[in-house]
Design an enzyme around this catalytic site. Sequence first.
Site, short mmCIF file in Angstrom:
data_model
loop_
_atom_site.label_atom_id
_atom_site.label_comp_id
_atom_site.label_asym_id
_atom_site.label_seq_id
_atom_site.Cartn_x
_atom_site.Cartn_y
_atom_site.Cartn_z
N HIS A 12 0.82 -1.23 0.00
CA HIS A 12 0.00 0.00 0.00
C HIS A 12 0.85 1.28 0.00
O HIS A 12 0.35 2.35 -0.23
CB HIS A 12 -1.04 -0.01 1.14
CG HIS A 12 -0.54 0.34 2.49
ND1 HIS A 12 -1.37 0.66 3.54
CD2 HIS A 12 0.73 0.42 2.99
CE1 HIS A 12 -0.65 0.93 4.62
NE2 HIS A 12 0.62 0.78 4.31
C1 LIG Z 1 4.39 0.79 6.21
S1 LIG Z 1 5.86 0.11 6.89
C2 LIG Z 1 5.31 -1.54 7.27
C3 LIG Z 1 6.18 -2.20 8.34
C4 LIG Z 1 5.65 -3.58 8.82
N1 LIG Z 1 5.48 -4.51 7.70
C5 LIG Z 1 4.34 -3.40 9.56
O1 LIG Z 1 3.26 -3.62 8.98
O2 LIG Z 1 4.39 -3.03 10.74
C6 LIG Z 1 6.86 -0.14 5.43
C7 LIG Z 1 8.27 -0.63 5.76
O3 LIG Z 1 8.98 -0.77 4.52
C8 LIG Z 1 10.37 -0.53 4.82
N2 LIG Z 1 11.08 -0.27 3.56
C9 LIG Z 1 10.91 0.76 2.71
N3 LIG Z 1 11.75 0.65 1.66
C10 LIG Z 1 12.47 -0.49 1.84
C11 LIG Z 1 13.49 -1.16 1.11
N4 LIG Z 1 13.95 -0.64 -0.03
N5 LIG Z 1 13.97 -2.33 1.60
C12 LIG Z 1 13.50 -2.84 2.75
N6 LIG Z 1 12.53 -2.26 3.50
C13 LIG Z 1 12.03 -1.10 3.05
C14 LIG Z 1 10.33 0.67 5.76
O4 LIG Z 1 11.52 0.80 6.52
C15 LIG Z 1 9.10 0.34 6.63
O5 LIG Z 1 9.48 -0.32 7.83
#
Ligand SMILES: C[S@@+](CC[C@H](N)C(=O)[O-])C[C@H]1O[C@@H](n2cnc3c(N)ncnc32)[C@H](O)[C@@H]1O
Length: 332
Positions: free
Chosen positions: A242
């Site tokens: 999302h």
């Molecule tokens: C909306 S959060 C969701 C976190 C977890 N899945 C939850 O529902 O609590 C999106 C996550 O994607 C991670 N993220 C964004 N870009 C990323 C990347 N290139 N590689 C790994 N993680 C990434 C962010 O650090 C963040 O923790």
Amino acid sequence: MPPVPPPLAVDAGLALRRGLLRAADALLPPMAVMWDRTMGIERTQVIGALAELGVADALDSGPLTAVELASRVGADADALHRVLRAAAVDGLVRLDRRGRFRLTRLGRTLRSDDAASLRPWARYMALRSTGAAWGDLTESVRTGRSAFRRVHGASVWDWFAEHPDEERLFAAAMRALTEFDAPAIAAAEFWPERGTVCDVAGGTGSLLAAIIAERPELRGVLVEAPGVLAEADVYLLKNVLHDWDDETSAKILAAVRATMAPGTRLVLVEQLQERNRPHPFASLTDLQMLTQCEDGRERSPHELRDLLTGAGLRPGRVERVSVSALVEGVAS
Ligand SMILES: C[S@@+](CC[C@H](N)C(=O)[O-])C[C@H]1O[C@@H](n2cnc3c(N)ncnc32)[C@H](O)[C@@H]1O
């Protein structure tokens, strides 16, 4: 963790609340109701200031006046009184005739140690960076493009890399929201008893911990940075797609799919949003994604299943748990 009501109870509770609020609104001229609606920014900032200052923690041991409270939280007594008085209008605190404020059931959710603490989320929503992106919503509506990059010149993730305090706050906010329905997600019959589950972009790992806690032979792998995805039997992406547009979501799924052995499964955990059905949570978080993320959006089961199919995964079960839904794709 607090007990999580089943999805039907959540839906019924939300529908009843909406009905009661509409009935209450019908008692007033629409202009008065609309004026009240335009004060959303004030509410977000009042809650954010109380959360930032730690007011709920300070009030936990009993009622205090703003003068007594001000020295404890480092605030101006008069301004604090006025903010708390406004918070009393929304039922976060109660104000008695002697000028003392006491926490309500609602206000207690801003305590740091509350099982369902929304303190980090409230602080995150009141950040300047978050608010500035929301301030550009109209331009997002004109262009269909996310606001955050336009306003700040970087994606929210690159911004966080430059602002570690905000990154930690966001991670804590996500953990609190995830912990709310982690027990229901972990209890769903989507997870194997043994093998490895890989939570892709899994934040601080609290959901992964809940899934493996009751399954002593199940191993968990948390990916929060570029890394090796192979070796898992089931992959989990919660509230990740999302954040992104369809094209990037397809790339994320393709990257995960490329590491999946035949027969392994991928489980998406997302809020569901049908195109023509307003939802009290998903329709609001949908705009959170439009303003804060990379052209992200909430999607319907059909749209999520299309993304899975596009990545070469066979769509499987869809199950609502609490406020989230689990949508499965199987590698063939
Ligand atoms: C909306 S959060 C969701 C976190 C977890 N899945 C939850 O529902 O609590 C999106 C996550 O994607 C991670 N993220 C964004 N870009 C990323 C990347 N290139 N590689 C790994 N993680 C990434 C962010 O650090 C963040 O923790």
